[in-house]
Scaffold this active site. Structure first.
Site, PDB file in Angstrom:
ATOM      1  N   HIS A 252      47.439 -19.284  22.979  1.00 46.97           N
ATOM      2  CA  HIS A 252      48.404 -18.274  22.539  1.00 46.97           C
ATOM      3  C   HIS A 252      49.552 -19.026  21.846  1.00 46.97           C
ATOM      4  O   HIS A 252      49.311 -19.747  20.881  1.00 46.97           O
ATOM      5  CB  HIS A 252      48.831 -17.458  23.776  1.00 46.97           C
TER       6      HIS A 252
ATOM      7  N   HIS B 112      41.833 -16.092  13.835  1.00 48.40           N
ATOM      8  CA  HIS B 112      42.631 -15.231  14.701  1.00 48.40           C
ATOM      9  C   HIS B 112      41.732 -14.177  15.340  1.00 48.40           C
ATOM     10  O   HIS B 112      40.735 -13.771  14.751  1.00 48.40           O
ATOM     11  CB  HIS B 112      43.744 -14.555  13.886  1.00 48.40           C
TER      12      HIS B 112
ATOM     13  N   ASP C 297      50.302 -19.648  13.377  1.00 49.20           N
ATOM     14  CA  ASP C 297      50.704 -20.969  13.875  1.00 49.20           C
ATOM     15  C   ASP C 297      50.599 -22.061  12.818  1.00 49.20           C
ATOM     16  O   ASP C 297      51.320 -23.058  12.871  1.00 49.20           O
ATOM     17  CB  ASP C 297      49.829 -21.377  15.064  1.00 49.20           C
TER      18      ASP C 297
END
Lengths: 417, 417
Positions: free
Chosen positions: B237, B276, B332
């Site tokens: 996460h 994702h 990210d």
């Protein structure tokens, strides 16, 4: 990440809606930790009936069973108990943090802060967090330190001298000694030990589920346990045992109970400690706790068992008279009077619940981490969006200079998929 | 409790099994907070496209929108900003606790401990925890204090003087000042502000879901936020943005990227920051972050954007050559190079994510608490028991004195319901 198993799982399937029902009837995982046999009113930890564990086992043996998925031999239990004893001491900085806090702080909040300080002393190990052995070692440390955190905090807030953990003795005896400053009688030690066994595990309740959701992201064990403690603090979960005691204090005498219960139910109120999300009959734990509460009340000559029993009877009678579904005591009802009669401050009821449940949480977190390592799927449910959606492309953003007193925000409306 | 709505919900219905799939396709609730329109590659906060918010709004305005479900007028935004500014200062005892910690402590662990100290100063309010107004006041305090906790910790561990929060300035400028000791340029302030907007909310991801599970027990807001921080810390996460940076440091130069990516994928490894669980195409946030990362890299003359871009291209090329499904950067990937080029220590990437997401979490927790008050249903899913079950009544408990070296525990077997 490149491997997309998690996403692929949902492709091509229509979503299943179970919304606003708390996942009550949704099977989310396989587990080997425990099973609740509501039909036969039994709870099995790793296949063993908790009544067998209550009659023959100790909290230490039960914790071993939960963590290792087997009953220990004598030698294994001795080693495990020794590991727990050696892990009882808290790092000095954790105690210093507690000393700097307001004495008004809730023990559950203190517990949460302290848990997140423990990984500071566990850095080498952290690299192996997903390996079963390292996780069990960490679980032992957490289970051992919970009682110390709770007892140390209670003594700090009362300006009492902090007591060092005993270098021996049972989990139960050590906690009561650290909290109350005297070694309990064998009888009281055993009663408290049974309470810990009964609270050690209860399948996918909200706190355990929260810890598994956190574990599914590969967060370390302290973070998972911390989330579980947070969930347990809620009044619909572990916090209920404090509310039961507040109710008993308000009722004050056994002869007030019937009127109090009837008045409360007449105005649509709730009777804390009665009813459970899973059980349709008496919770087998409540049955044992009722008997233990009675014993302690007789021994200590307190009225709290008597009031509790009257609450139970009055609630049942009311439901029968009104031809409503029968309700039964849950695990919180008799815990409150039991601990209060043992002179444990009532706001420690939930932390003590946490201290026992740490064993079950740890077993679930380890199970989740091992299953997670195999499937790489974190918990990520769907939700139905019911908010603003003024047009097919969403709402128009009005620059702030055009938003004066008369500015009307976009209306919210129920959007049907 | 006597009213048994929660239990009644499941009665008579067969359980639905979605096990071991992380609830990926299960609708668990209604929400008005945000929606993810994967088809059109759009994210809507309260109905507004995040690209509108990126272009015209600030983190403060976005936080207001998330908490109040409407865009503020100028006056409302000024009041809200002022409340945030006034709430920035940490109680002295929270700072003292941080001072007593090992400088090796993980910033996410420090954040968790600090959050659970905040309710000590909020006792009056706690009684009204389920009322929207009190919850929003508490959310403002949490959102305001997150940057202070993170910056103060970074300065403590580096033995630097702690800086007081500015009595003005934006959320973004104040954080960068407290962390780095100088007021950022307007350009850098705005870039970081956009990062906060982009990370502020993302529907029912694992951390938000964890916070809602905890909120469903009626735990207070600090406990709910704490659980979310724990879930975010996991490497699947929020922790992923740290792993992206570790990857970039290992690759070291843009010309190494292709070989590194190919070698990694050939041996079955993962490329952090690519792919994702929700998006089948580029995450709209990644697109913005990529452009911001490029800007900062040009301005600061660093190589980190260049390496990241090579990683993206090499991964896409590999997948195409191997005729595998295309993968795209997630939120990210470009965050890592962006923050590193801004000279932010990489282990603060996840705490900064938390600092932005605190706005979305708060909105979800308030929504859960309000819906919880109406339905009284906490999250309690089911699990399939697959462990020991030696007979119809469970396993036989063998007393410990009969368990010698040859003692065989009950076998575990797959139990079919």
């Amino acid at each position: 990440m490149v491997s997309m198993e998690s996403a692929a799982l949902s492709e091509g399937l229509p979503p299943t809606s179970t919304k606003n029902k708390g996942l009550r009837n949704i099977v989310v995982a396989d587990t080997k930790v425990s099973s609740i046999d509501t039909k036969n009113r039994r709870i099995l930890y790793r296949g063993y009936d908790i009544l067998d564990l209550v009659n023959h086992s100790t909290f230490e043996e039960t914790a071993y069973l939960l963590l290792y998925d087997k009953l220990p031999t004598s030698g294994e239990l001795d080693d495990f108990t020794q590991s727990l004893i050696e892990s009882r001491t808290l790092p000095e900085s954790v105690i210093n943090s507690m000393r700097s806090r307001s004495t008004q702080a809730s023990p559950m909040d203190v517990l949460q802060s302290a848990i997140s300080e423990l990984p500071d002393y566990d850095l080498d190990d952290m690299l192996q967090d997903h390996e079963e052995e390292a996780s069990i070692r960490r679980a032992i440390s957490i289970i051992a330190k919970f009682p110390t955190i709770i007892a140390v905090w209670d003594r700090i807030r009362k300006s009492q001298v902090i007591l060092e953990p005993i270098k021996g003795g049972s989990h139960s005896a050590n906690f009561l000694y650290m909290l109350q400053g005297k070694v309990p009688t064998k009888h009281v030690e055993r009663i408290f030990d049974i309470c810990l066994i009964l609270h050690a595990e209860h399948s996918f309740n909200a706190s355990t589920f929260a810890s598994r959701v956190i574990a599914s992201t590969r967060a370390h064990m302290y973070a998972c346990i911390n989330g579980a403690v947070g969930a347990l603090s809620g009044e619909l979960h572990g916090g209920a045992n404090i509310q039961v005691m507040e109710m008993l204090l308000e009722i004050a005498e056994p002869y007030n109970a019937k009127k109090w219960v009837y008045d409360t139910l007449e105005r649509g109120g709730k009777i804390m400690g009665m009813g459970h999300a899973v059980y349709r009959a008496i919770d087998p734990r409540a049955d044992v706790l009722s008997r233990l509460s009675k014993k302690i009340a007789e021994e200590r000559n307190t009225k709290w068992y008597g009031i509790t029993e009257q609450v139970e009877q009055a609630t049942k009678r009311y439901m029968k008279e009104k031809k409503k579904a029968a309700v039964y005591p849950n695990v919180d009802l008799y815990t409150a009077s039991l601990y209060y009669s043992m002179e444990i401050p009532m706001d420690l009821n939930t932390p003590i619940f946490a201290m026992a449940r740490a064993a079950g949480w740890s077993a679930h977190i380890i199970e989740e981490k091992l299953s997670q390592a195999a499937k790489s799927v974190l918990y990520r449910p769907k939700a139905d969006y019911m908010g603003k959606k003024c047009g097919p492309m969403g709402c128009e953003y009005v620059p702030i200079k055009n938003r004066n007193q008369d500015f009307k925000p976009c209306p919210s409306y129920e959007w049907k998929r």
